[in-house]
Design a protein around this motif. Sequence first.
Motif, PDB file in Angstrom:
ATOM      1  N   HIS A  17      -1.095   6.501   7.872  1.00  0.00           N
ATOM      2  CA  HIS A  17      -0.184   7.369   7.127  1.00  0.00           C
ATOM      3  C   HIS A  17      -0.446   7.268   5.621  1.00  0.00           C
ATOM      4  O   HIS A  17      -0.475   8.288   4.923  1.00  0.00           O
ATOM      5  CB  HIS A  17       1.258   6.968   7.427  1.00  0.00           C
ATOM      6  CG  HIS A  17       2.272   7.646   6.568  1.00  0.00           C
ATOM      7  ND1 HIS A  17       2.606   8.970   6.702  1.00  0.00           N
ATOM      8  CD2 HIS A  17       3.027   7.182   5.537  1.00  0.00           C
ATOM      9  CE1 HIS A  17       3.516   9.295   5.802  1.00  0.00           C
ATOM     10  NE2 HIS A  17       3.786   8.226   5.081  1.00  0.00           N
ATOM     11  N   VAL A  18      -0.624   6.049   5.132  1.00  0.00           N
ATOM     12  CA  VAL A  18      -0.905   5.863   3.706  1.00  0.00           C
ATOM     13  C   VAL A  18      -2.195   6.599   3.326  1.00  0.00           C
ATOM     14  O   VAL A  18      -2.239   7.339   2.335  1.00  0.00           O
ATOM     15  CB  VAL A  18      -1.012   4.368   3.356  1.00  0.00           C
ATOM     16  CG1 VAL A  18      -1.501   4.190   1.918  1.00  0.00           C
ATOM     17  CG2 VAL A  18       0.330   3.671   3.539  1.00  0.00           C
ATOM     18  N   LEU A  31       0.831  -1.204   0.000  1.00  0.00           N
ATOM     19  CA  LEU A  31       0.000   0.000   0.000  1.00  0.00           C
ATOM     20  C   LEU A  31       0.865   1.253   0.000  1.00  0.00           C
ATOM     21  O   LEU A  31       0.567   2.228  -0.688  1.00  0.00           O
ATOM     22  CB  LEU A  31      -0.924  -0.009   1.215  1.00  0.00           C
ATOM     23  CG  LEU A  31      -2.017  -1.079   1.195  1.00  0.00           C
ATOM     24  CD1 LEU A  31      -2.673  -1.209   2.563  1.00  0.00           C
ATOM     25  CD2 LEU A  31      -3.073  -0.749   0.152  1.00  0.00           C
ATOM     26  N   LEU A  32       1.938   1.215   0.776  1.00  0.00           N
ATOM     27  CA  LEU A  32       2.847   2.356   0.834  1.00  0.00           C
ATOM     28  C   LEU A  32       3.448   2.638  -0.537  1.00  0.00           C
ATOM     29  O   LEU A  32       3.596   3.798  -0.947  1.00  0.00           O
ATOM     30  CB  LEU A  32       3.949   2.055   1.847  1.00  0.00           C
ATOM     31  CG  LEU A  32       4.821   3.194   2.344  1.00  0.00           C
ATOM     32  CD1 LEU A  32       4.001   4.247   3.056  1.00  0.00           C
ATOM     33  CD2 LEU A  32       5.902   2.651   3.268  1.00  0.00           C
ATOM     34  N   LEU A  52      -8.895   5.400  -5.000  1.00  0.00           N
ATOM     35  CA  LEU A  52      -9.040   5.140  -3.569  1.00  0.00           C
ATOM     36  C   LEU A  52     -10.244   4.238  -3.303  1.00  0.00           C
ATOM     37  O   LEU A  52     -10.157   3.278  -2.532  1.00  0.00           O
ATOM     38  CB  LEU A  52      -9.196   6.457  -2.805  1.00  0.00           C
ATOM     39  CG  LEU A  52      -9.521   6.332  -1.309  1.00  0.00           C
ATOM     40  CD1 LEU A  52      -8.451   5.519  -0.585  1.00  0.00           C
ATOM     41  CD2 LEU A  52      -9.673   7.713  -0.685  1.00  0.00           C
ATOM     42  N   GLN A  75      -1.680  10.334   3.253  1.00  0.00           N
ATOM     43  CA  GLN A  75      -0.972  10.792   2.056  1.00  0.00           C
ATOM     44  C   GLN A  75      -1.878  10.774   0.831  1.00  0.00           C
ATOM     45  O   GLN A  75      -1.829  11.680  -0.007  1.00  0.00           O
ATOM     46  CB  GLN A  75       0.256   9.911   1.822  1.00  0.00           C
ATOM     47  CG  GLN A  75       1.327  10.043   2.893  1.00  0.00           C
ATOM     48  CD  GLN A  75       1.856  11.454   3.004  1.00  0.00           C
ATOM     49  OE1 GLN A  75       2.329  12.034   2.019  1.00  0.00           O
ATOM     50  NE2 GLN A  75       1.771  12.030   4.193  1.00  0.00           N
ATOM     51  N   VAL A  76      -2.716   9.750   0.737  1.00  0.00           N
ATOM     52  CA  VAL A  76      -3.642   9.663  -0.398  1.00  0.00           C
ATOM     53  C   VAL A  76      -4.639  10.818  -0.348  1.00  0.00           C
ATOM     54  O   VAL A  76      -4.874  11.509  -1.348  1.00  0.00           O
ATOM     55  CB  VAL A  76      -4.383   8.314  -0.387  1.00  0.00           C
ATOM     56  CG1 VAL A  76      -5.496   8.314  -1.440  1.00  0.00           C
ATOM     57  CG2 VAL A  76      -3.412   7.171  -0.649  1.00  0.00           C
ATOM     58  N   HIS A 126      -0.886   2.292   8.076  1.00  0.00           N
ATOM     59  CA  HIS A 126      -2.103   2.369   7.263  1.00  0.00           C
ATOM     60  C   HIS A 126      -2.699   3.780   7.325  1.00  0.00           C
ATOM     61  O   HIS A 126      -3.127   4.321   6.297  1.00  0.00           O
ATOM     62  CB  HIS A 126      -3.131   1.349   7.760  1.00  0.00           C
ATOM     63  CG  HIS A 126      -2.828  -0.064   7.351  1.00  0.00           C
ATOM     64  ND1 HIS A 126      -3.236  -0.590   6.141  1.00  0.00           N
ATOM     65  CD2 HIS A 126      -2.153  -1.057   7.980  1.00  0.00           C
ATOM     66  CE1 HIS A 126      -2.841  -1.842   6.043  1.00  0.00           C
ATOM     67  NE2 HIS A 126      -2.177  -2.152   7.141  1.00  0.00           N
ATOM     68  N   GLN A 150      -3.445   8.337  -5.179  1.00  0.00           N
ATOM     69  CA  GLN A 150      -3.684   9.774  -5.157  1.00  0.00           C
ATOM     70  C   GLN A 150      -4.236  10.295  -6.479  1.00  0.00           C
ATOM     71  O   GLN A 150      -4.725  11.420  -6.552  1.00  0.00           O
ATOM     72  CB  GLN A 150      -2.376  10.532  -4.890  1.00  0.00           C
ATOM     73  CG  GLN A 150      -1.852  10.445  -3.479  1.00  0.00           C
ATOM     74  CD  GLN A 150      -0.501  11.139  -3.351  1.00  0.00           C
ATOM     75  OE1 GLN A 150       0.281  11.184  -4.316  1.00  0.00           O
ATOM     76  NE2 GLN A 150      -0.208  11.685  -2.176  1.00  0.00           N
ATOM     77  N   SER A 199       2.022   2.174  -3.266  1.00  0.00           N
ATOM     78  CA  SER A 199       0.967   2.525  -4.211  1.00  0.00           C
ATOM     79  C   SER A 199       0.362   3.906  -3.968  1.00  0.00           C
ATOM     80  O   SER A 199      -0.643   4.249  -4.585  1.00  0.00           O
ATOM     81  CB  SER A 199      -0.154   1.481  -4.145  1.00  0.00           C
ATOM     82  OG  SER A 199       0.336   0.188  -4.418  1.00  0.00           O
ATOM     83  N   VAL A 200       0.962   4.690  -3.079  1.00  0.00           N
ATOM     84  CA  VAL A 200       0.375   5.981  -2.714  1.00  0.00           C
ATOM     85  C   VAL A 200       0.151   6.873  -3.933  1.00  0.00           C
ATOM     86  O   VAL A 200      -0.922   7.460  -4.107  1.00  0.00           O
ATOM     87  CB  VAL A 200       1.256   6.705  -1.673  1.00  0.00           C
ATOM     88  CG1 VAL A 200       0.866   8.173  -1.565  1.00  0.00           C
ATOM     89  CG2 VAL A 200       1.116   6.043  -0.318  1.00  0.00           C
ATOM     90  N   GLU A 201       1.143   6.973  -4.815  1.00  0.00           N
ATOM     91  CA  GLU A 201       1.007   7.868  -5.968  1.00  0.00           C
ATOM     92  C   GLU A 201      -0.141   7.444  -6.868  1.00  0.00           C
ATOM     93  O   GLU A 201      -0.862   8.286  -7.407  1.00  0.00           O
ATOM     94  CB  GLU A 201       2.321   7.914  -6.751  1.00  0.00           C
ATOM     95  CG  GLU A 201       3.451   8.607  -5.989  1.00  0.00           C
ATOM     96  CD  GLU A 201       4.715   8.721  -6.813  1.00  0.00           C
ATOM     97  OE1 GLU A 201       4.679   8.355  -8.016  1.00  0.00           O
ATOM     98  OE2 GLU A 201       5.736   9.163  -6.267  1.00  0.00           O
TER      99      GLU A 201
END
Length: 281
Positions: A214-215, A155-156, A169, A218-219, A212, A163, A158-160
């Motif tokens: 944090h991810v 998941l970390l 999402l 960021q999203v 989680h 977003q 895959s943030v970009e």
Amino acid sequence: MTLAAASGPPGPGTGPSPLSSLFSDRVGQEHADGGSAATSVDPLSRVLRTLDTISAAELEGGPDLRTVVEAPPVGVGDPVSGGRTAEKPAVSSRREAILDAAAALFAERGYHGASLRDISREVGISHPGMLHHFSSKEALLGAVVDRLEAHAQGLLDSVEVLQSSPQSLVAALAGPWDPREHSMALLATLSAEVVNPDHPGRFRIARLRLVHEHVLEQVLAGLAANGRLVEGSDPKFLARTLFSLLLGLTVRERTVRELQKAADGDPIADVQAFVQQLVTG
């Protein structure tokens, strides 16, 4: 997006700091001389340090989570010859079967409710055979949490992508964050258990939850920067709220759902409806 490796103070052996330097259950106690660990400036480490019960601890930066969790385990009974691991497929397969059974029973009964003998019976091996692979239940829990960390690392990374649009999402909430998935059930059960300060996985699970959050933060921050989040929304607050909702729906699926005759209250529909209230366009 990954955790960048950081070079910490010299210690036993060579190479990057181990994952335990970031997710240790005894953070702040690793140095016998009382010295604090070197701090990392990457965003995830800063988030992890906000956990109230360990806010005074200094966290060491660690390598990419997946780099560590996919490394061959050391000292689990696999023969070593000439400096090379001679792991047999059957050994690896048996170890994975043990981890599958342990994860299933921990999700259903919790760490304290599932014994090594229960797990060995589930796999169909003897108790001594179990101890050949994992010397203790705490060691087995550590390996199970390694898997959860690998899931969080995905998941970390895959943030970009997440977003890029609200739809990305929403799709993820029906995928890796699906409240009906085993990984979420395991995390929900262990998250409830670690309110006990003596739980051996207390800090790793608490910090995993922060990963989680944090991810998601960021999203949501990325969506806000693109004008796709409701004006005035706080991504940090929404991330905590959204992940709490996901864990709550996970528990509901394994409790209330069994009492319902109707098919209403679908967890995916619920969480997606919540997100739709947050996004624009």
